[in-house]
Design an enzyme around this catalytic site. Structure first.
Site, PDB file in Angstrom:
ATOM      1  N   LYS A  34      33.047  37.313  40.642  1.00 51.04           N
ATOM      2  CA  LYS A  34      32.781  38.723  40.292  1.00 51.04           C
ATOM      3  C   LYS A  34      31.799  38.794  39.114  1.00 51.04           C
ATOM      4  CE  LYS A  34      36.947  38.860  37.434  1.00 51.04           C
ATOM      5  NZ  LYS A  34      38.397  39.114  37.464  1.00 51.04           N
ATOM      6  N   ARG A 131      48.988  46.806  35.044  1.00 44.62           N
ATOM      7  CA  ARG A 131      47.640  47.335  35.213  1.00 44.62           C
ATOM      8  C   ARG A 131      47.450  47.764  36.654  1.00 44.62           C
ATOM      9  NH1 ARG A 131      42.355  43.546  34.380  1.00 44.62           N
ATOM     10  NH2 ARG A 131      43.373  42.560  36.187  1.00 44.62           N
ATOM     11  N   TYR A 252      17.929  43.341   9.416  1.00 44.57           N
ATOM     12  CA  TYR A 252      18.500  44.687   9.388  1.00 44.57           C
ATOM     13  C   TYR A 252      19.717  44.744   8.479  1.00 44.57           C
ATOM     14  CZ  TYR A 252      15.630  46.192  13.334  1.00 44.57           C
ATOM     15  OH  TYR A 252      14.588  46.537  14.140  1.00 44.57           O
ATOM     16  N   MET A 300      17.376  43.009  18.502  1.00 48.17           N
ATOM     17  CA  MET A 300      17.300  43.232  19.949  1.00 48.17           C
ATOM     18  C   MET A 300      16.667  42.049  20.682  1.00 48.17           C
ATOM     19  SD  MET A 300      15.354  46.321  21.951  1.00 48.17           S
ATOM     20  CE  MET A 300      16.342  47.627  21.269  1.00 48.17           C
TER      21      MET A 300
HETATM   22  C1  LIG Z   1      39.040  37.889  37.152  1.00 52.97           C
HETATM   23  C2  LIG Z   1      40.271  37.515  37.880  1.00 52.97           C
HETATM   24  C3  LIG Z   1      40.644  36.173  37.990  1.00 52.97           C
HETATM   25  C4  LIG Z   1      39.929  35.055  37.268  1.00 52.97           C
HETATM   26  O1  LIG Z   1      40.349  35.057  35.925  1.00 52.97           O
HETATM   27  P1  LIG Z   1      39.876  33.932  34.891  1.00 52.97           P
HETATM   28  O2  LIG Z   1      40.659  34.216  33.658  1.00 52.97           O
HETATM   29  O3  LIG Z   1      38.418  34.139  34.690  1.00 52.97           O
HETATM   30  O4  LIG Z   1      40.178  32.623  35.520  1.00 52.97           O
HETATM   31  C5  LIG Z   1      41.742  35.878  38.780  1.00 52.97           C
HETATM   32  N1  LIG Z   1      42.445  36.851  39.398  1.00 52.97           N
HETATM   33  C6  LIG Z   1      42.129  38.164  39.275  1.00 52.97           C
HETATM   34  C7  LIG Z   1      42.956  39.185  39.969  1.00 52.97           C
HETATM   35  C8  LIG Z   1      41.039  38.532  38.506  1.00 52.97           C
HETATM   36  O5  LIG Z   1      40.744  39.821  38.377  1.00 52.97           O
END
Ligand SMILES: *Cc1c(COP(=O)(O)O)cnc(C)c1O
Length: 354
Positions: A34, A131, A252, A300
């Site tokens: 992802k 969640r 800055y 930046m």
């Molecule tokens: C992002 C995610 C993972 C991977 O998590 P990591 O901590 O990066 O290994 C696994 N399961 C779900 C449901 C996630 O959203």
């Protein structure tokens, strides 16, 4: 001269980390791609892993379709599931596996006709993170409703940990127990472990793991001793040098003031590339293979580093912002965040695959 900044992406390190995760877990593993593979480029990472990976996971349907369009035929799980009917139709058309974590998604599946057994569903249990996921005492009823849908094929049970990267936190053990009770006696594969679960919680090792951050070589556990290899090296060069006299300030907000004569290197990376702006003076960075520190605010397009003790460094010296020498966990920690965020924020610099 073109801007000398780039992210080297070491795909053999990615494969190494995937295989390590799989063998530590002792079961199948979905490589989590992802957020554009945590900034590393999802298509390139999927292609590099396609022969080895049992499957991939992404957050939403469009991310999965991009992989399918690029010829990736491994199973792909959509972790947030479908947002609407169009998503569900696309998931079926592209042969995706989908998470179901709430009632609206379940109803949509019940109301959708498809080939018998075509849709593989991952039923997400809320084991305590609160969640996403079904309440533990609803799981048997949800399973029965899914089972009654002719279009549903395999049903896999999953849950996600809130604190897997904290080895002393009792919450993970509790979540495992809640999950096991909620799913007791129901047939189907199980999946619990993210990276922290793989590295630190053997009881979370089930049929499927879901490694994310560890694939990219950022070890999420405090001891960081699992033999992971950094996949990304964010590289640039020193492109200007000056010496501050005692009392002169830098950058800055003039946050850094030289107490002694200080040799400053200017580096062609900034927060518009994804380097965290909140990284304070003292954030580790390497020059020609030697560790030093940032000084002053991150700009930046540029940042400034301390070359006082590196007299041999000069214009053209190579800089590693993070990679094999500079652990991204240390940069992130200084900046008040976690390794995931600067990786996902990588932009603008070209990615070079090696
Ligand atoms: C992002 C995610 C993972 C991977 O998590 P990591 O901590 O990066 O290994 C696994 N399961 C779900 C449901 C996630 O959203």
């Amino acid at each position: 001269m073109t801007r000398p900044s780039r992210a080297l992406i070491d795909l053999s390190a990615l494969r190494h980390n995937y295989k390590l995760a799989r063998s530590m877990h002792g079961g199948r593993a979905l490589a989590v791609l992802k957020a554009n593979a945590y900034g590393h480029g999802a298509v390139a990472c999927a292609k590099a892993l396609t022969d080895d990976a049992d499957g991939f996971a992404v957050a939403f349907v469009a991310e999965a379709i991009e992989l399918r369009t690029q010829g990736i035929s491994n199973p792909i799980l959509v972790l947030e599931g479908c947002f609407d009917q169009q998503d569900l139709d696309a998931a079926i058309a592209h042969d995706l596996w989908i998470v179901v974590h709430q009632d609206s998604q379940l109803t949509a599946i019940e109301n959708t006709q498809t080939r018998p057994g075509a849709l593989n569903v991952w039923l997400k249990v809320d084991s305590g993170m609160h969640r996403a996921g079904f309440e533990p005492d609803l799981v048997k009823a949800v399973y029965a409703r899914l089972k009654a849908c002719p279009g549903v094929g395999q049903i896999t049970f999953m849950s996600h940990f809130a604190c897997a990267d904290e080895p002393d936190n009792k919450m993970t053990q509790n979540q495992i127990e809640v999950f096991d009770i909620a799913t007791a006696g129901l047939p189907g594969d199980r999946s619990l472990a993210n990276s922290g679960g793989i590295l630190a919680w053997p009881k979370a090792h089930r049929d499927w793991a879901r490694p994310g951050i560890l694939l990219y070589g950022a070890d999420p556990m405090p001891n960081r001793n699992h033999g992971l290899k950094a996949v990304m090296t964010l590289q640039s060069q020193v492109f200007a040098i000056r010496t501050l006299m005692p009392g002169q300030s830098l950058g800055y907000a003039a946050t850094f003031t030289a107490e002694k004569s200080t040799r400053v290197g200017l580096v062609a990376i900034g927060y518009a590339d994804g380097y965290p702006r909140t990284a304070p003076t003292g954030t580790p960075i390497a020059v020609d293979g030697q560790l030093t520190r940032t000084i002053g605010r991150i700009s930046m397009d540029m940042l400034t580093i301390d070359l006082t003790d590196l007299p041999q460094a000069g214009i053209g010296s190579s800089v590693e912002c993070w990679g094999p020498l500079v652990d991204i966990n240390d940069v992130a920690q200084k900046a008040g965040t976690i390794s995931y965020e600067p990786l996902c924020n990588l932009k603008r610099v070209p990615k070079i695959y090696i």
